[in-house]
Scaffold this motif. Structure first.
Motif, PDB file in Angstrom:
ATOM      1  N   ASP A 179       0.448   3.851  12.870  1.00 37.38           N
ATOM      2  CA  ASP A 179       0.362   2.880  11.752  1.00 37.38           C
ATOM      3  C   ASP A 179       0.277   3.526  10.280  1.00 37.38           C
ATOM      4  O   ASP A 179      -0.323   2.819   9.468  1.00 37.38           O
ATOM      5  CB  ASP A 179      -0.839   2.018  12.193  1.00 37.38           C
ATOM      6  CG  ASP A 179      -0.957   1.407  13.303  1.00 37.38           C
ATOM      7  OD1 ASP A 179       0.200   0.887  13.702  1.00 37.38           O
ATOM      8  OD2 ASP A 179      -1.908   1.310  14.020  1.00 37.38           O
ATOM      9  N   GLY A 180       0.539   4.714  10.076  1.00 32.03           N
ATOM     10  CA  GLY A 180       0.372   5.422   8.796  1.00 32.03           C
ATOM     11  C   GLY A 180      -0.809   6.514   8.941  1.00 32.03           C
ATOM     12  O   GLY A 180      -1.373   6.738   9.825  1.00 32.03           O
ATOM     13  N   GLU A 181      -0.617   6.986   8.007  1.00 30.77           N
ATOM     14  CA  GLU A 181      -1.605   8.074   7.578  1.00 30.77           C
ATOM     15  C   GLU A 181      -2.835   7.752   6.643  1.00 30.77           C
ATOM     16  O   GLU A 181      -2.881   7.242   5.512  1.00 30.77           O
ATOM     17  CB  GLU A 181      -1.052   9.353   6.758  1.00 30.77           C
ATOM     18  CG  GLU A 181      -1.755  10.367   6.538  1.00 30.77           C
ATOM     19  CD  GLU A 181      -1.037  11.374   5.692  1.00 30.77           C
ATOM     20  OE1 GLU A 181      -1.716  12.608   5.073  1.00 30.77           O
ATOM     21  OE2 GLU A 181       0.350  11.320   5.286  1.00 30.77           O
TER      22      GLU A 181
ATOM     23  N   ASP B  31      -7.887  -0.782  -2.152  1.00 35.65           N
ATOM     24  CA  ASP B  31      -6.712  -1.226  -3.027  1.00 35.65           C
ATOM     25  C   ASP B  31      -5.969  -2.307  -2.264  1.00 35.65           C
ATOM     26  O   ASP B  31      -5.375  -2.149  -1.066  1.00 35.65           O
ATOM     27  CB  ASP B  31      -5.903  -0.368  -3.620  1.00 35.65           C
ATOM     28  CG  ASP B  31      -6.701   0.550  -4.666  1.00 35.65           C
ATOM     29  OD1 ASP B  31      -7.315   0.312  -5.463  1.00 35.65           O
ATOM     30  OD2 ASP B  31      -6.703   1.873  -4.210  1.00 35.65           O
ATOM     31  N   PHE B  32      -5.822  -3.518  -2.808  1.00 34.04           N
ATOM     32  CA  PHE B  32      -4.656  -4.335  -2.347  1.00 34.04           C
ATOM     33  C   PHE B  32      -3.907  -5.028  -3.568  1.00 34.04           C
ATOM     34  O   PHE B  32      -4.241  -5.514  -4.461  1.00 34.04           O
ATOM     35  CB  PHE B  32      -5.534  -5.647  -1.864  1.00 34.04           C
ATOM     36  CG  PHE B  32      -4.826  -6.670  -1.042  1.00 34.04           C
ATOM     37  CD1 PHE B  32      -4.451  -6.566   0.151  1.00 34.04           C
ATOM     38  CD2 PHE B  32      -4.220  -7.740  -1.848  1.00 34.04           C
ATOM     39  CE1 PHE B  32      -3.573  -7.626   0.832  1.00 34.04           C
ATOM     40  CE2 PHE B  32      -3.322  -8.620  -1.160  1.00 34.04           C
ATOM     41  CZ  PHE B  32      -3.080  -8.654   0.024  1.00 34.04           C
ATOM     42  N   HIS B  33      -2.614  -4.814  -3.294  1.00 36.02           N
ATOM     43  CA  HIS B  33      -1.730  -5.020  -4.657  1.00 36.02           C
ATOM     44  C   HIS B  33      -0.922  -6.249  -3.566  1.00 36.02           C
ATOM     45  O   HIS B  33       0.000  -6.185  -2.883  1.00 36.02           O
ATOM     46  CB  HIS B  33      -0.868  -3.990  -4.960  1.00 36.02           C
ATOM     47  CG  HIS B  33      -1.844  -2.990  -5.583  1.00 36.02           C
ATOM     48  ND1 HIS B  33      -2.160  -3.080  -7.069  1.00 36.02           N
ATOM     49  CD2 HIS B  33      -2.061  -1.478  -5.083  1.00 36.02           C
ATOM     50  CE1 HIS B  33      -2.765  -2.002  -7.326  1.00 36.02           C
ATOM     51  NE2 HIS B  33      -2.736  -1.404  -6.229  1.00 36.02           N
TER      52      HIS B  33
ATOM     53  N   ASP C  13       0.586  -6.432   1.915  1.00 38.37           N
ATOM     54  CA  ASP C  13      -0.397  -5.229   1.937  1.00 38.37           C
ATOM     55  C   ASP C  13      -1.502  -5.534   2.759  1.00 38.37           C
ATOM     56  O   ASP C  13      -2.546  -4.616   3.277  1.00 38.37           O
ATOM     57  CB  ASP C  13      -1.152  -4.830   0.727  1.00 38.37           C
ATOM     58  CG  ASP C  13      -0.725  -3.729  -0.023  1.00 38.37           C
ATOM     59  OD1 ASP C  13       0.318  -3.127   0.668  1.00 38.37           O
ATOM     60  OD2 ASP C  13      -1.185  -3.158  -1.135  1.00 38.37           O
ATOM     61  N   THR C  14      -1.391  -6.610   3.715  1.00 42.05           N
ATOM     62  CA  THR C  14      -2.341  -7.235   4.459  1.00 42.05           C
ATOM     63  C   THR C  14      -2.698  -6.077   5.939  1.00 42.05           C
ATOM     64  O   THR C  14      -3.738  -5.792   6.331  1.00 42.05           O
ATOM     65  CB  THR C  14      -2.177  -8.627   5.119  1.00 42.05           C
ATOM     66  OG1 THR C  14      -2.100  -9.286   4.141  1.00 42.05           O
ATOM     67  CG2 THR C  14      -3.242  -9.029   6.209  1.00 42.05           C
ATOM     68  N   ASP C  15      -1.590  -5.342   6.513  1.00 42.44           N
ATOM     69  CA  ASP C  15      -1.694  -4.640   7.532  1.00 42.44           C
ATOM     70  C   ASP C  15      -2.536  -3.631   7.131  1.00 42.44           C
ATOM     71  O   ASP C  15      -3.366  -2.930   7.842  1.00 42.44           O
ATOM     72  CB  ASP C  15      -0.272  -4.282   8.057  1.00 42.44           C
ATOM     73  CG  ASP C  15      -0.353  -3.488   9.218  1.00 42.44           C
ATOM     74  OD1 ASP C  15      -1.121  -3.974  10.324  1.00 42.44           O
ATOM     75  OD2 ASP C  15       0.177  -2.463   9.397  1.00 42.44           O
ATOM     76  N   MET C  16      -2.130  -2.978   5.802  1.00 44.73           N
ATOM     77  CA  MET C  16      -2.818  -1.561   5.496  1.00 44.73           C
ATOM     78  C   MET C  16      -4.235  -1.942   5.027  1.00 44.73           C
ATOM     79  O   MET C  16      -5.177  -1.094   5.542  1.00 44.73           O
ATOM     80  CB  MET C  16      -2.100  -1.100   4.206  1.00 44.73           C
ATOM     81  CG  MET C  16      -0.847  -0.639   4.436  1.00 44.73           C
ATOM     82  SD  MET C  16      -0.512   0.824   5.735  1.00 44.73           S
ATOM     83  CE  MET C  16       0.854   0.730   6.217  1.00 44.73           C
ATOM     84  N   LEU C  17      -4.545  -3.099   4.777  1.00 42.17           N
ATOM     85  CA  LEU C  17      -6.066  -3.505   4.372  1.00 42.17           C
ATOM     86  C   LEU C  17      -6.625  -3.762   5.727  1.00 42.17           C
ATOM     87  O   LEU C  17      -8.034  -3.177   5.846  1.00 42.17           O
ATOM     88  CB  LEU C  17      -5.948  -4.756   3.544  1.00 42.17           C
ATOM     89  CG  LEU C  17      -7.280  -5.501   3.470  1.00 42.17           C
ATOM     90  CD1 LEU C  17      -8.101  -4.750   2.421  1.00 42.17           C
ATOM     91  CD2 LEU C  17      -6.977  -6.767   2.856  1.00 42.17           C
TER      92      LEU C  17
ATOM     93  N   HIS D  90      -1.360   5.025   4.249  1.00 39.15           N
ATOM     94  CA  HIS D  90       0.039   5.052   3.761  1.00 39.15           C
ATOM     95  C   HIS D  90       0.923   5.351   4.562  1.00 39.15           C
ATOM     96  O   HIS D  90       0.720   6.343   5.520  1.00 39.15           O
ATOM     97  CB  HIS D  90       0.002   6.014   2.575  1.00 39.15           C
ATOM     98  CG  HIS D  90      -1.132   5.794   1.532  1.00 39.15           C
ATOM     99  ND1 HIS D  90      -0.449   5.132   0.255  1.00 39.15           N
ATOM    100  CD2 HIS D  90      -2.358   6.053   1.416  1.00 39.15           C
ATOM    101  CE1 HIS D  90      -1.798   5.100  -0.367  1.00 39.15           C
ATOM    102  NE2 HIS D  90      -2.711   5.407   0.411  1.00 39.15           N
ATOM    103  N   HIS D  91       2.314   4.770   4.425  1.00 48.32           N
ATOM    104  CA  HIS D  91       3.481   5.224   5.289  1.00 48.32           C
ATOM    105  C   HIS D  91       4.498   6.153   4.191  1.00 48.32           C
ATOM    106  O   HIS D  91       4.361   5.899   3.022  1.00 48.32           O
ATOM    107  CB  HIS D  91       4.247   3.934   5.621  1.00 48.32           C
ATOM    108  CG  HIS D  91       3.820   3.144   6.872  1.00 48.32           C
ATOM    109  ND1 HIS D  91       3.419   3.810   7.925  1.00 48.32           N
ATOM    110  CD2 HIS D  91       3.309   1.928   6.597  1.00 48.32           C
ATOM    111  CE1 HIS D  91       3.072   2.852   8.788  1.00 48.32           C
ATOM    112  NE2 HIS D  91       2.936   1.733   8.119  1.00 48.32           N
TER     113      HIS D  91
END
Length: 358
Positions: free
Chosen positions: A42-44, A114-116, A123-127, A324-325
């Motif tokens: 799911d990213g770093e 941060d949410f953009h 950005d919901t998945d990263m949030l 972050h991906h």
């Protein structure tokens, strides 16, 4: 001249082929990178301590304002001071013996997310991942989460999920602050209202508590050209309005009823989280700038996120958290191309505007 004409035509053909090949390669690489990204998690997770950043900025400016002799003396004294602080911290940790009281003695922590937002709240998945990480270590009643939010809204279900992620923080009794520097409207405000405290810059845009939907209809154009378009459904309300079919008053009314119901849910959601707000006065879809938003209680304080976080560094460890991906080559090329196009567009608009002003 005929030779030059043929040569120019040849170059045009070669350029066309090269561009087509590059597009094809980019598409293939992008697909391969996407598949590989799906396989690699799911990213770093990345963290950054803002206290250190602000300290380095301060020290850098201080050193540049001194002459060589003053700088040498200052750097020597700073080195001694930092060494003494590190020594004192080690002695304190050793004396405490890592007892359960350590949690009470440590400084509070402020976790910054941060949410953009775009129209799909991508950005919901990263949030979601950031919130999950923070909740695993944050302590209720002591730590705080700050969300730097920028969004003009978008799809109802997408922003509903994004707001629900912030609700997770509130449900754990962890203080939640939302900072808005530019815009938190519609779905963006749906997210912001979850916070215990909303801070916005003087000219940030807030509000737009309403629902909108629009779609074109090509039925008359198709009918004019003797083109039939049929919509077959099982269920009276499976399809209310269509793009190509003929829309009925009954279908249009059902669509409006759904919009009204969504608006009611939106107002209830905001009203539950900001009980001091006169929801009837601010739910007409209008927007307010920062200072005006304070007057109608859409926000709690006028301040930039930089000012708030800088002051937080005096009382807590302020840590930026995010997932972050890594962008693939194709994604980097696409991002660079879109940035170049956007900059060119605004440069043209700016030039045109300046010419009109003159």
């Amino acid at each position: 001249m005929e030779f030059l004409s043929d040569y120019g035509l040849f170059l045009a053909k070669v350029a066309t082929v090269v561009v087509a090949v590059l597009i094809l390669i980019t598409a293939i690489v992008s697909a391969a990178q996407k598949d590989r990204g799906d396989q690699h998690g799911d990213g770093e997770l990345r963290t950054r301590k803002l206290n250190d950043r602000y300290r380095r900025l301060k020290e850098s400016l201080q050193s540049r304002l001194m002459d060589d002799e003053q700088r040498k003396q200052w750097e020597k004294s700073e080195k001694k001071r930092r060494k003494a602080e590190q020594k004192a911290q080690k002695q304190h940790a050793k004396a405490a013996g890592h007892t359960p009281q350590d949690a009470d003695e440590r400084k509070p922590r402020v976790f910054v997310l941060d949410f953009h937002g775009d129209i799909k709240a991508s950005d919901t998945d990263m949030l979601r991942q950031s919130v999950t990480s923070v909740l695993s270590v944050a302590e209720a009643g002591k730590d705080e989460v700050v969300v730097r939010l920028e969004s003009g809204g978008g799809l109802v279900h997408s922003y509903g999920l994004a707001a629900a992620q912030l609700d997770r923080i509130r449900n754990r009794n962890i203080n939640l602050t939302v900072c808005v520097d530019k815009v938190a409207a519609s779905g963006g405000y749906m997210m912001a209202c979850v916070a215990d405290r909303i801070i916005a810059s003087p000219f940030a845009i807030l509000g737009s508590i309403g629902v909108v939907a629009q779609l074109p209809n090509f039925h008359r154009l198709l009918k004019k050209n003797d083109v039939d378009f049929e919509v077959l459904t099982a269920g009276e309300h499976k399809r209310t309005l269509t793009v190509f079919g003929e829309n009925t008053d009954k279908g249009r009314q059902k669509f409006l009823d759904d919009l009204e119901d969504t608006h009611v849910l939106f107002k209830e959601y905001v009203g539950e989280r900001r009980p001091g707000l006169d929801i009837a006065a601010v739910s007409n879809g209008d927007i307010w700038f920062g200072k005006r938003a304070l007057d109608v209680h859409l926000i709690d304080e006028v301040m930039t996120s930089d000012e708030y976080l800088e002051s937080a560094c005096d009382r807590a460890d302020v840590i930026v958290v995010g997932f972050h991906h890594k962008r693939s080559l194709a994604e980097r090329l696409g991002f660079a191309a879109s940035t170049a196009v956007e900059q060119s567009f605004w440069r043209i608009v700016g030039t045109f505007r300046n010419q009109n002003i003159q």
